[in-house]
Write an enzyme that holds these catalytic residues in place. Structure first.
Site, short mmCIF file in Angstrom:
data_model
loop_
_atom_site.label_atom_id
_atom_site.label_comp_id
_atom_site.label_asym_id
_atom_site.label_seq_id
_atom_site.Cartn_x
_atom_site.Cartn_y
_atom_site.Cartn_z
N LEU A 1 0.82 -1.21 0.00
CA LEU A 1 0.00 0.00 0.00
C LEU A 1 0.86 1.27 0.00
CD1 LEU A 1 -2.70 -1.14 2.59
CD2 LEU A 1 -2.69 -1.42 0.10
N HIS A 2 0.34 2.29 -0.68
CA HIS A 2 1.03 3.57 -0.79
C HIS A 2 0.02 4.70 -0.53
CE1 HIS A 2 -0.83 3.78 -4.74
NE2 HIS A 2 -0.21 2.68 -5.11
N GLY B 1 -1.60 6.59 -2.48
CA GLY B 1 -2.82 6.51 -3.27
C GLY B 1 -3.88 5.69 -2.57
N HIS B 2 -3.48 4.55 -2.01
CA HIS B 2 -4.41 3.73 -1.24
C HIS B 2 -4.90 4.48 0.00
CE1 HIS B 2 -1.97 0.46 -3.29
NE2 HIS B 2 -3.20 0.19 -3.67
N ASP C 1 -6.05 3.81 -12.99
CA ASP C 1 -6.50 2.58 -13.63
C ASP C 1 -7.86 2.81 -14.31
OD1 ASP C 1 -4.29 0.93 -12.65
OD2 ASP C 1 -5.19 1.23 -10.68
N GLN D 1 -9.67 -0.11 -16.06
CA GLN D 1 -10.12 -1.08 -15.06
C GLN D 1 -11.39 -0.59 -14.38
OE1 GLN D 1 -7.38 -3.24 -12.31
NE2 GLN D 1 -8.29 -1.88 -10.77
N VAL E 1 -3.09 9.84 -7.44
CA VAL E 1 -2.15 10.42 -6.48
C VAL E 1 -0.74 10.26 -7.05
CG1 VAL E 1 -1.23 10.31 -4.13
CG2 VAL E 1 -3.67 9.89 -4.56
N MET F 1 1.74 7.21 -8.36
CA MET F 1 2.12 6.22 -7.36
C MET F 1 1.59 4.85 -7.78
SD MET F 1 1.88 8.07 -3.67
CE MET F 1 2.96 9.46 -3.32
N ARG G 1 4.20 -1.03 -8.38
CA ARG G 1 5.27 -1.52 -9.26
C ARG G 1 6.47 -0.58 -9.29
NH1 ARG G 1 3.26 -5.75 -12.41
NH2 ARG G 1 0.99 -5.95 -12.37
#
Length: 291
Positions: A30-31, A33-34, A147, A150, A173, A181, A184
């Site tokens: 997690l980063h 953005g999460h 994404d 998606q 983010v 972010m 990967r």
């Protein structure tokens, strides 16, 4: 915060959970953005659920699945710090039990771009998200604009299968230098990390050309390719300007469109995008985390 490992534990916890429920689906590592997704889910709902599950069905190569970064202890600490109520972190056999034999395949919007580059990828995404939506029955589920395709696939799936969960998209983010972010990013070497900022520069160049009146989609694609060509480490898979509803490649941008890229830096494949106009469900413009 409670950590749940089985479907039965999840159902029992949700039976007593205050409603509405906000859901953030993740594959871990997690980063920030999460974190933004969690914060919005917590602000808008009575109960926040985060799922951590590296889904083998959405990887085209077994080595990519094995290589995907994992650190559950770190992920759980982040969830707790963000006030998450429930974390569902199941084993593969809990999501796909013995005898599992169903695949959710979304139609036209899943075919171009990432669908063409990674055959079967969106079948794996749609299948696992359908399972998680069914198990959790959240009022809202939160995803990032990075994404974009998606999110469009998941929204189509939820609509077609009459799943009541609202699919909410939040802005991408970014690092202070503009790189989106992504879990990967950890695989990038220092040189590749510096080179990867070219994705944002290419998208901004296309956005600026469009804002300046350019309506030829091929001219906008050429603008992105020209910026990318100046970065020797960038191996371009696609540079797209597509319809904002169908993701079909455009000749002329006469309505909402999505500029998007997939580029490899060494063994790491990165994607990013920029809405051109009011693309349904998107949040244009970068959100920068500077801390």
């Amino acid at each position: 915060m409670r950590v749940l490992r089985t479907r039965a534990e999840l159902r029992a916890a949700l039976a007593d959970a205050p409603r509405p429920v906000g859901l953030v689906t993740t594959m871990g590592w997690l980063h920030h953005g999460h974190r933004e997704l969690m914060r919005t889910a917590r602000a808008e709902n009575a109960t926040t659920v985060v799922t951590i599950f590296v889904n083998p069905r959405q990887f085209n190569e077994a080595s990519d699945y094995t290589r995907y970064p994992r650190n559950e202890a770190q992920d759980l600490a982040i969830c707790e710090s963000e006030g998450v109520d429930l974390v569902f972190a199941p084993d593969v056999t809990e999501i796909y039990p013995e005898g599992f034999d169903t695949t959710v395949s979304v139609g036209a919007v899943a075919q171009p771009l990432e669908g063409a580059a990674r055959p079967g990828h969106f079948d794996g995404v749609a299948t696992v998200v359908a399972i998680l939506f069914g198990l959790i029955n959240a009022a809202r589920a939160y995803f990032e604009q990075k994404d974009a395709q998606q999110v469009m696939v998941i929204r189509q799936m939820a609509r077609d299968l009459a799943i009541g969960t609202e699919v909410v998209t939040l802005p991408t983010v970014r690092e202070p230098d503009g790189l989106a972010m992504s879990s990967r990013n950890v695989h990038l070497s220092p040189e590749e990390r510096a080179a990867a900022t070219v994705l944002r520069r290419a998208l901004v160049a296309a956005r600026d050309a469009w804002a300046g009146g350019e309506r030829s989609a091929e001219a906008l694609r050429a603008t992105m390719r020209s910026v990318l060509a100046r970065e020797p480490l960038a191996d371009v898979e696609y540079a797209s300007v597509a319809d904002g509803r169908t993701l079909a490649e455009l000749d002329e941008v006469d309505g909402p469109a999505l500029a998007s890229l997939a580029v490899r830096f060494g063994s790491t494949r990165l994607i990013d995008n920029e809405p051109l106009g009011d693309v349904a469900g998107t949040q244009p413009g970068p959100q920068v985390y500077g801390g």
